[in-house]
Write a protein that holds these residues in place. Sequence first.
Motif, PDB file in Angstrom:
ATOM      1  N   THR A 125       0.816  -1.214   0.000  1.00 57.18           N
ATOM      2  CA  THR A 125       0.000   0.000   0.000  1.00 57.18           C
ATOM      3  C   THR A 125       0.850   1.264   0.000  1.00 57.18           C
ATOM      4  O   THR A 125       0.317   2.358   0.213  1.00 57.18           O
ATOM      5  CB  THR A 125      -0.925   0.021   1.235  1.00 57.18           C
ATOM      6  N   ASP A 126       2.152   1.126  -0.250  1.00 56.15           N
ATOM      7  CA  ASP A 126       3.024   2.307  -0.192  1.00 56.15           C
ATOM      8  C   ASP A 126       3.022   3.114  -1.477  1.00 56.15           C
ATOM      9  O   ASP A 126       3.534   4.230  -1.520  1.00 56.15           O
ATOM     10  CB  ASP A 126       4.458   1.911   0.175  1.00 56.15           C
ATOM     11  N   ASN A 127       2.440   2.564  -2.547  1.00 56.59           N
ATOM     12  CA  ASN A 127       2.277   3.328  -3.792  1.00 56.59           C
ATOM     13  C   ASN A 127       1.291   2.608  -4.692  1.00 56.59           C
ATOM     14  O   ASN A 127       0.965   1.449  -4.464  1.00 56.59           O
ATOM     15  CB  ASN A 127       3.622   3.538  -4.515  1.00 56.59           C
ATOM     16  N   GLY A 128       0.836   3.300  -5.721  1.00 49.88           N
ATOM     17  CA  GLY A 128      -0.089   2.699  -6.668  1.00 49.88           C
ATOM     18  C   GLY A 128      -1.308   3.576  -6.899  1.00 49.88           C
ATOM     19  O   GLY A 128      -1.578   4.521  -6.147  1.00 49.88           O
ATOM     20  N   ILE A 129      -2.032   3.260  -7.969  1.00 57.36           N
ATOM     21  CA  ILE A 129      -3.204   4.030  -8.374  1.00 57.36           C
ATOM     22  C   ILE A 129      -4.410   3.106  -8.459  1.00 57.36           C
ATOM     23  O   ILE A 129      -4.327   1.981  -8.968  1.00 57.36           O
ATOM     24  CB  ILE A 129      -2.965   4.712  -9.736  1.00 57.36           C
ATOM     25  N   ILE A 130      -5.529   3.600  -7.968  1.00 60.09           N
ATOM     26  CA  ILE A 130      -6.794   2.871  -8.042  1.00 60.09           C
ATOM     27  C   ILE A 130      -7.709   3.582  -9.032  1.00 60.09           C
ATOM     28  O   ILE A 130      -7.936   4.783  -8.925  1.00 60.09           O
ATOM     29  CB  ILE A 130      -7.492   2.816  -6.669  1.00 60.09           C
ATOM     30  N   GLY A 131      -8.230   2.845  -9.987  1.00 59.77           N
ATOM     31  CA  GLY A 131      -9.206   3.395 -10.919  1.00 59.77           C
ATOM     32  C   GLY A 131     -10.583   3.424 -10.266  1.00 59.77           C
ATOM     33  O   GLY A 131     -10.991   2.452  -9.624  1.00 59.77           O
ATOM     34  N   SER A 135      -4.678   1.211 -19.878  1.00 62.44           N
ATOM     35  CA  SER A 135      -3.629   1.629 -20.812  1.00 62.44           C
ATOM     36  C   SER A 135      -2.959   2.929 -20.376  1.00 62.44           C
ATOM     37  O   SER A 135      -1.764   3.140 -20.615  1.00 62.44           O
ATOM     38  CB  SER A 135      -4.199   1.780 -22.221  1.00 62.44           C
ATOM     39  N   SER A 136      -3.705   3.800 -19.712  1.00 55.66           N
ATOM     40  CA  SER A 136      -3.152   5.095 -19.307  1.00 55.66           C
ATOM     41  C   SER A 136      -2.176   4.981 -18.140  1.00 55.66           C
ATOM     42  O   SER A 136      -1.164   5.676 -18.095  1.00 55.66           O
ATOM     43  CB  SER A 136      -4.286   6.061 -18.914  1.00 55.66           C
ATOM     44  N   TYR A 137      -2.481   4.102 -17.177  1.00 58.80           N
ATOM     45  CA  TYR A 137      -1.684   4.058 -15.953  1.00 58.80           C
ATOM     46  C   TYR A 137      -0.743   2.858 -15.871  1.00 58.80           C
ATOM     47  O   TYR A 137       0.139   2.827 -15.001  1.00 58.80           O
ATOM     48  CB  TYR A 137      -2.605   4.091 -14.732  1.00 58.80           C
ATOM     49  N   GLY A 138      -0.923   1.891 -16.745  1.00 56.76           N
ATOM     50  CA  GLY A 138       0.021   0.784 -16.830  1.00 56.76           C
ATOM     51  C   GLY A 138       0.279   0.095 -15.504  1.00 56.76           C
ATOM     52  O   GLY A 138      -0.645  -0.212 -14.744  1.00 56.76           O
ATOM     53  N   LYS A 139       1.560  -0.133 -15.206  1.00 58.50           N
ATOM     54  CA  LYS A 139       1.937  -0.882 -14.006  1.00 58.50           C
ATOM     55  C   LYS A 139       1.648  -0.131 -12.715  1.00 58.50           C
ATOM     56  O   LYS A 139       1.625  -0.738 -11.638  1.00 58.50           O
ATOM     57  CB  LYS A 139       3.414  -1.248 -14.069  1.00 58.50           C
ATOM     58  N   GLU A 150     -20.759  -1.403 -22.210  1.00 60.70           N
ATOM     59  CA  GLU A 150     -19.700  -1.161 -23.194  1.00 60.70           C
ATOM     60  C   GLU A 150     -18.903   0.092 -22.855  1.00 60.70           C
ATOM     61  O   GLU A 150     -17.673   0.124 -23.020  1.00 60.70           O
ATOM     62  CB  GLU A 150     -20.299  -1.050 -24.601  1.00 60.70           C
ATOM     63  N   ASN A 151     -19.588   1.130 -22.386  1.00 58.20           N
ATOM     64  CA  ASN A 151     -18.883   2.355 -21.979  1.00 58.20           C
ATOM     65  C   ASN A 151     -17.984   2.091 -20.778  1.00 58.20           C
ATOM     66  O   ASN A 151     -16.855   2.600 -20.701  1.00 58.20           O
ATOM     67  CB  ASN A 151     -19.880   3.457 -21.619  1.00 58.20           C
ATOM     68  N   SER A 152     -18.484   1.297 -19.844  1.00 59.21           N
ATOM     69  CA  SER A 152     -17.691   0.958 -18.667  1.00 59.21           C
ATOM     70  C   SER A 152     -16.442   0.185 -19.062  1.00 59.21           C
ATOM     71  O   SER A 152     -15.342   0.441 -18.542  1.00 59.21           O
ATOM     72  CB  SER A 152     -18.534   0.128 -17.692  1.00 59.21           C
ATOM     73  N   GLN A 153     -16.590  -0.754 -19.989  1.00 60.43           N
ATOM     74  CA  GLN A 153     -15.434  -1.532 -20.431  1.00 60.43           C
ATOM     75  C   GLN A 153     -14.411  -0.641 -21.124  1.00 60.43           C
ATOM     76  O   GLN A 153     -13.204  -0.759 -20.895  1.00 60.43           O
ATOM     77  CB  GLN A 153     -15.874  -2.662 -21.368  1.00 60.43           C
ATOM     78  N   THR A 154     -14.895   0.265 -21.965  1.00 59.04           N
ATOM     79  CA  THR A 154     -13.994   1.199 -22.646  1.00 59.04           C
ATOM     80  C   THR A 154     -13.252   2.074 -21.640  1.00 59.04           C
ATOM     81  O   THR A 154     -12.041   2.293 -21.758  1.00 59.04           O
ATOM     82  CB  THR A 154     -14.781   2.088 -23.629  1.00 59.04           C
ATOM     83  N   ASN A 155     -13.987   2.581 -20.636  1.00 58.04           N
ATOM     84  CA  ASN A 155     -13.348   3.383 -19.597  1.00 58.04           C
ATOM     85  C   ASN A 155     -12.261   2.599 -18.875  1.00 58.04           C
ATOM     86  O   ASN A 155     -11.159   3.102 -18.634  1.00 58.04           O
ATOM     87  CB  ASN A 155     -14.397   3.850 -18.572  1.00 58.04           C
ATOM     88  N   ALA A 156     -12.592   1.351 -18.530  1.00 59.34           N
ATOM     89  CA  ALA A 156     -11.628   0.512 -17.818  1.00 59.34           C
ATOM     90  C   ALA A 156     -10.391   0.242 -18.670  1.00 59.34           C
ATOM     91  O   ALA A 156      -9.257   0.284 -18.171  1.00 59.34           O
ATOM     92  CB  ALA A 156     -12.290  -0.805 -17.402  1.00 59.34           C
TER      93      ALA A 156
END
Length: 206
Positions: A32-38, A90-94, A79-85
């Motif tokens: 939990t010391d770093n990372g991004i949650i969508g 792709s935007s935030y990667g690892k 479909e919109n939710s899947q596209t957003n996900a």
Amino acid sequence: YYNEFYYCSNDTIGELAGQAFLAAMEKKGVPTDNGIIGVNMNVENEALNHRIQAFRDYIAANAPALKMTETYYNNNVVENSQTNAENIISSYGKELIGMYSGNNITADGVCNAVRSVGLGEKFVSVGVDSDDIEIKALRDGFLDAIIVQNAYEQGYKCMENAIQTLINGSNPESTKQVNCPPVVITSANMNDKDMQDLLDPTRLKK
């Protein structure tokens, strides 16, 4: 003017989702010391915003090093939710460690995206409300937890209260509003009978 109000608090749902998210991180060994949650939701309105804000508040208080994206809305279209996900992935990667979905349609799209790119082992995903896509994703390891409301309990208590009030001439409850809390369902308890009933309330009619 009303006699009694049985409900499931959206604040409770969001907070419980935050707890489930961090529990899944611990189980998977995700630090939990770093990372991004969508963060994903179907629509923006005053009630549903509590599901998002309570989740954000819980994560911020208990894992302050984690960051969260803006809320991606999908107008309740899978479909919109899947596209957003897919765009979030792709935007935030690892840097992306997981996603929170505030309702079942949103979670359906997220589950489809997570499944399509093979995430799961070190990726955390939590959804709210259940349906067939979520249940399958939970069983297959592409969803870590579903926060479910006990809609049957809410409906039953409403009718029970009305009958008791008519018979006894007074409200049997000591408070005017009763929060019927949600439940966390994971792969570990999803096959329990009580959890099966919550995942699919129509079972209770059979």
